[in-house]
Write an enzyme that holds these catalytic residues in place. Structure first.
Site, short mmCIF file in Angstrom:
data_model
loop_
_atom_site.label_atom_id
_atom_site.label_comp_id
_atom_site.label_asym_id
_atom_site.label_seq_id
_atom_site.Cartn_x
_atom_site.Cartn_y
_atom_site.Cartn_z
N ARG A 27 -39.54 -46.74 -25.19
CA ARG A 27 -38.41 -45.92 -25.61
C ARG A 27 -38.62 -44.44 -25.29
NH1 ARG A 27 -35.05 -48.64 -29.12
NH2 ARG A 27 -34.36 -46.75 -30.16
N HIS A 511 -21.62 -30.51 4.99
CA HIS A 511 -21.00 -29.55 4.06
C HIS A 511 -22.04 -28.91 3.15
CE1 HIS A 511 -16.88 -30.65 5.21
NE2 HIS A 511 -17.36 -31.87 5.33
#
Length: 615
Positions: A27, A511
């Site tokens: 966790r 880009h």
């Protein structure tokens, strides 16, 4: 985030709680602690670091005997990771001790009020404020611990899962939940408390999962009592029989859980479509979809809400639903969706995706959508989780427990479920022919074998990883269905190796990102034969002309990319919309091997938690 483990019964509590904390390490945490009551004395030990550091400290500092204990792994929110801020926390009197997962948002105002009443604080945590608020209520109103907890929780704002006990009442533990998961294992005159069921699997298969705004008093010799926090009404708890087994949460001979879970994907995908994909009958059978087919057919728009890896699976789903079922789809970060006042109507269908089923932002997005009248369909992996209960309908992924923080099999099984849904909807709407539908079913049925074959590239991927493990940056490029795979590949590398990586649509390279390309920049390009192949070959040529190092993920037998790339990793050919299920495999392996070579903690990367149950 954070792990809670508790035991009350006839066994020695220390080994149960300590092993439980180890099972909750996935966790994510930065400190750990334990409180033990031996019938006379309350002994607390806590430390910054891992559970193994806690074990070492306990062996030197406190007795490890007692039939009651609570333990905690902390992921820092209020206060830095250190011994003082680690849980458990005492009340000022030393009588009450608490562990807490979540955030108390109004802790500062509560703290000021308590200080004005003479309370003092040793830590920077909101948790120490909460345990002293409980003690203050207990003293001021002269009530038992359970009532004090209930009253105090009605004064706090935020999220929590707590376990608290009073050393003067050592036969009981009080627990409560709002927003953070909490389970109670029920044995023979013994109780196990944990953030999930993994800490007590070998002791009992019977568990109760608290719902939001519920609390319970766990008392020896008594049946567990569950009440609503707000109005004190009794709740009849549902005792669930656990299906998980101990072998599923062990490494099974693999060096790391992540590697085990990467290799489990063929079986996980098979388990996910087992009983749902019936190729011989040319049908897809999903109760959550079939029972609500009118909702799907009448929807004018699908909105997908998710976070992290699940968001990437959602983008894949956007491409699949729009391509096959011809319905507009929008994919939203749940964390943004919940706060930006989105336009939602009863004509929208929301798909919420989460591995754990406990993601706080996704849960909030679900509640928002339901309040606007939208139908919400959940896709998650954990049976009985909050998202499974909160949504109108849903489908489980059946990936099995995923322990590694960096998600792997959750991603591929989510795509599997979403592909099944899109195919079923497309067939119901008549947007694909029966022959194409049948062909796609057979394609999907063959995916586990193709993933198995993609895994055979492991040794080659390891060689490539060794070459580029010291790179400071990576660029990942993909087009169409494989653009989200580029995003996911970059995320995996960031998560576990701490190398900066970015994913882009290949056509966007000109880009801006092309400015980064030089002889030191590895560029991973997903260039399968189907889907704008010529365009992506052109992108590769642009990279090569700027001396970028090209790692190509290509279809078996590819010739053109092989001539241009520095390295090629082959994957089996499949339908374009299913290709993410195989192209993601070498990217998972690449991030894994680089992280291992760099000596990183693959299963528990720094600063990350498996289930993000707080904002």
């Amino acid at each position: 985030m954070c792990g809670i483990v508790g035991y009350l019964g006839h066994r020695e509590a220390y080994p149960i709680v300590m092993e439980g904390l180890k099972r909750l390490e996935y966790r994510g945490y930065d400190s750990a602690g334990i409180a033990l009551f031996d019938g006379t004395d309350l002994n607390v030990c806590k430390t910054k670091g891992k559970v193994v550091d806690l074990e070492d400290r306990v062996s030197k500092e406190i007795p490890s005997t007692g039939k009651l204990a609570i333990g905690h792994t902390r992921w820092a929110t209020h206060g830095e990771p250190n011994d003082v801020n680690a849980h458990p926390h005492y009340s000022n009197s030393g009588d009450l001790v608490i562990i807490h997962n979540g955030i108390i948002e109004n802790y500062e105002s509560l703290k000021k009020e308590l200080i004005s009443r003479g309370y003092h604080f040793k830590s920077d945590t909101d948790t120490e404020v909460l345990v002293n608020l409980i003690e203050d209520v207990k003293k001021q109103e002269d009530v038992k611990l359970g009532k004090a907890v209930q009253t105090a929780l009605n004064q706090v704002v935020g999220a929590y899962a707590i376990a608290v006990f009073d050393k003067n009442r050592p036969e009981e533990i009080v627990i409560a939940r709002l927003g953070s998961p909490l389970a109670v294992g029920i044995g023979d005159n013994e109780f196990f408390i944990a953030s999930d069921a993994s800490p007590f699997l070998e002791y009992t298969k019977n568990a109760i999962y608290l719902e939001d705004e519920e609390m319970a008093i766990v008392r020896l010799g008594k049946e567990i009592k569950v009440r609503k926090i707000k109005d004190d009404s009794l709740v009849d708890p549902y005792v669930q029989e656990l299906q998980m087994n101990l072998e599923q949460i062990e490494k099974g001979g693999y060096e790391h859980f992540m590697l085990k879970e990467i290799y489990e994907q063929p079986s996980a995908i098979l388990d996910t479509f087992r009983g749902r994909l019936l190729t011989d009958e040319a049908i897809i059978k999903m109760a959550g979809v079939e029972d609500n087919m009118k909702k799907f057919l009448n929807a004018e728009r699908i909105i997908i809400v998710a976070c992290g890896t699940s968001w990437h699976a959602g983008i894949v789903a956007e491409y699949i639903f729009e391509d096959l079922a011809r319905i507009p789809v929008e994919v939203e970060y749940a964390s943004e969706f919940r706060y930006r006042n989105p336009v939602i109507s009863e004509k929208d269908l929301i798909i919420a995706i989460s591995q754990s089923g406990e993601t706080a932002d996704t849960l909030a997005a679900i509640k928002l959508a339901k309040s606007k009248g939208a139908f919400v369909f959940g896709v998650c992996n954990v049976v009985g989780s909050s998202i499974a209960r909160e949504t109108n309908a849903g489908a489980y992924t059946h990936a099995g427990p995923e322990i590694g923080v960096a998600s792997t099999k959750a991603f591929t099984t989510q795509i599997t479920v979403l592909s099944l849904m899109a195919l079923r909807l497309a067939r119901a709407k008549g947007t694909i022919s029966s022959s194409d539908f049948r062909r796609y079913l057979f394609e999907l049925e063959g995916i586990p074998a193709k993933v198995e074959k993609a895994l055979t590239s492991d040794d080659l991927v390891k060689t490539v990883a060794d070459i580029y493990k010291d790179s400071r940056n990576f660029l990942y490029l993909g087009r169409g269905f494989n653009f989200p795979v580029a995003l996911e590949g970059a995320l995996k590398l960031k998560e576990i190796s701490y190398i900066h990586a970015e994913g882009y649509p290949a056509a966007e390279m000109k880009h801006g990102p092309i400015a980064l390309i030089d002889e030191h920049m590895p560029v991973v390009v997903i260039a399968t034969k189907k889907g704008h192949y010529e365009k992506i070959v052109s992108n590769i040529q642009e990279i090569k002309s700027r001396k970028g190092k090209i790692i190509g993920i290509v279809t078996e037998g590819d010739v053109h990319v092989k001539e241009l790339a520095d390295h090629v990793i082959e994957v089996p050919e499949t339908s374009e919309f299913l290709s993410p299920l195989v192209t993601t495999i070498p990217l998972q392996l690449l991030s894994y091997h680089i992280a291992v070579m760099l000596g990183k903690n693959v299963d528990q990367p720094r600063n990350l938690a498996k289930s993000v149950t707080v904002e």
